[in-house]
Design an enzyme around this catalytic site. Structure first.
Site, short mmCIF file in Angstrom:
data_model
loop_
_atom_site.label_atom_id
_atom_site.label_comp_id
_atom_site.label_asym_id
_atom_site.label_seq_id
_atom_site.Cartn_x
_atom_site.Cartn_y
_atom_site.Cartn_z
N ASP A 17 3.40 3.61 1.93
CA ASP A 17 3.81 4.81 2.66
C ASP A 17 3.57 4.53 4.14
OD1 ASP A 17 4.56 7.50 3.18
OD2 ASP A 17 2.46 8.03 3.38
N SER A 18 4.11 5.38 4.98
CA SER A 18 3.86 5.24 6.41
C SER A 18 2.39 5.54 6.73
CB SER A 18 4.75 6.20 7.18
OG SER A 18 4.59 7.51 6.68
N TYR A 49 6.89 7.58 10.51
CA TYR A 49 8.21 6.97 10.40
C TYR A 49 9.29 8.04 10.63
CZ TYR A 49 6.50 2.68 7.92
OH TYR A 49 5.89 1.51 7.56
N GLY A 50 8.94 9.28 10.30
CA GLY A 50 9.94 10.34 10.20
C GLY A 50 10.63 10.72 11.50
N CYS A 81 7.24 6.89 0.32
CA CYS A 81 7.52 7.58 1.57
C CYS A 81 8.96 8.06 1.51
CB CYS A 81 7.33 6.61 2.73
SG CYS A 81 7.80 7.24 4.34
N GLU A 161 -2.07 15.93 8.21
CA GLU A 161 -2.95 14.83 8.65
C GLU A 161 -4.26 15.39 9.23
OE1 GLU A 161 -2.60 11.28 9.14
OE2 GLU A 161 -0.92 11.31 7.74
N CYS A 195 8.93 15.43 1.53
CA CYS A 195 8.07 14.63 2.40
C CYS A 195 6.71 14.56 1.72
CB CYS A 195 7.95 15.29 3.77
SG CYS A 195 6.76 14.48 4.85
N THR A 196 6.12 13.38 1.79
CA THR A 196 4.83 13.15 1.11
C THR A 196 3.75 14.15 1.50
OG1 THR A 196 4.41 11.63 2.92
CG2 THR A 196 5.07 10.67 0.80
N HIS A 197 3.80 14.61 2.76
CA HIS A 197 2.72 15.46 3.26
C HIS A 197 2.83 16.92 2.85
CE1 HIS A 197 2.12 11.95 5.70
NE2 HIS A 197 1.12 12.50 6.37
N1 DGL Z 1 5.64 9.64 4.63
C1 DGL Z 1 6.64 10.34 5.41
C2 DGL Z 1 7.68 10.95 4.49
O1 DGL Z 1 7.44 11.18 3.32
C3 DGL Z 1 6.00 11.43 6.25
C4 DGL Z 1 5.18 10.91 7.40
C5 DGL Z 1 6.01 10.13 8.39
O2 DGL Z 1 6.84 10.72 9.12
O3 DGL Z 1 5.83 8.92 8.46
O4 DGL Z 1 8.77 11.21 4.93
#
Ligand code: DGL
Length: 278
Positions: A17-18, A49-50, A81, A161, A195-197
């Protein structure tokens, strides 16, 4: 290495993941497939990454995946991710043709299509995921008549985060991001957390959307997809013992461990994480 250990089904599953967000997927995998070994890499040095452009996301994703593959032979790669899955999956699949490469988009789309009753789905994701349109395409493959609206919710990543999972600030952000969706004439009945978060903010989001909205995420359905692929290819680890996780992060392992504990749902300490350069 013994002959038994060398055989493919005993190899670990690589997952990246990022940052720490992909641990929501790891958590679902650990519950469903406890005998597996996992190599998890969080690219904390380059998070998020987003908000990046596609070519940057593809090159970061390739480097993260190569770092795992260079650490250990893996039997499968899980792209935990959403942003990397939506932008870099075809490149990763052609880079690693010898192993299955599983993303979170198709499983998430499947969860949303299963959940909706009125055929209207709202996708909440990062800017890059929304821009790429991968969720819309994946949902339409499963149900060409589905109506999909997408909303980038950039601040949700920072809030998760920071560990601000509930309360006024999160709810105010959710109200603002969701205003158009909630006021739409043809209001969706399903919210896909793309999104993972975002699953970490689910309670606050649920409070803002109120009753009657299905909230789904891709973690559980990705774990289901991984289980099916392993079984279908004879790759499931037959060990009767609990496997383990080797954690790697590209920066600030202390923060990775502290924030990762929220996502994983269990204590993770700095000593559990290897700092790697990619
Ligand atoms: N892991 C990214 C996603 O699921 C979220 C965090 C990021 O922007 O890197 O899109």
């Amino acid at each position: 290495m013994s002959r038994v250990q060398a055989s493919r089904e005993y190899r670990p599953i690589g997952i990246f993941d990022s940052g720490v967000g992909g641990m929501t997927v790891l958590r679902a995998l650990l519950q469903r497939l406890p005998a597996e070994e996992y190599f998890f890499l969080g690219d904390t040095a380059r998070l998020p990454y987003g908000t990046k452009g596609s070519s940057t996301i593809i090159s970061y994703s390739l480097q993260a995946a190569r770092r795992i593959v260079n650490s250990t032979p893996i039997k499968m790669l899980v792209v935990a991710c959403n942003t990397a899955s939506s932008v870099a999956l075809p490149t990763l699949r052609s880079e690693f043709p010898h192993i299955p490469v599983v993303g979170v988009i198709e499983p998430g789309a499947r969860a949303a299509v299963r959940a909706t009753k009125n055929g209207r789905i709202a996708v909440l994701a990062t800017e890059a995921t929304v821009r790429g349109g991968a969720y819309v395409d994946a949902i339409h493959k499963l149900d060409p008549d589905a109506r999909v609206v997408s909303q980038a919710c950039t601040l949700f990543v920072s809030l998760a985060e920071e560990g601000w999972l509930e309360g006024d600030v999160v709810e105010a952000a959710a109200r603002r991001y969701l205003a158009n969706i909630l006021n739409a004439e043809e209001r969706p009945d399903t919210l896909l957390l793309g999104c993972t978060h975002f699953p970490l903010l689910q309670k606050a989001i649920a409070r803002v959307v109120g009753e009657g909205m299905h909230i789904v995420d891709s973690a559980q359905t990705t774990a289901e997809a991984v289980t099916e692929i392993l079984a279908g290819r004879g790759l499931a680890n037959p060990s009767p013992h609990q496997g383990g996780v080797h954690f790697m992060a590209t920066d600030n392992v202390a923060r990775f461990a502290a924030t990762g504990s929220y996502f994983l749902g269990r204590k993770l300490s700095e000593q559990d994480v290897e700092l790697v350069d990619i």
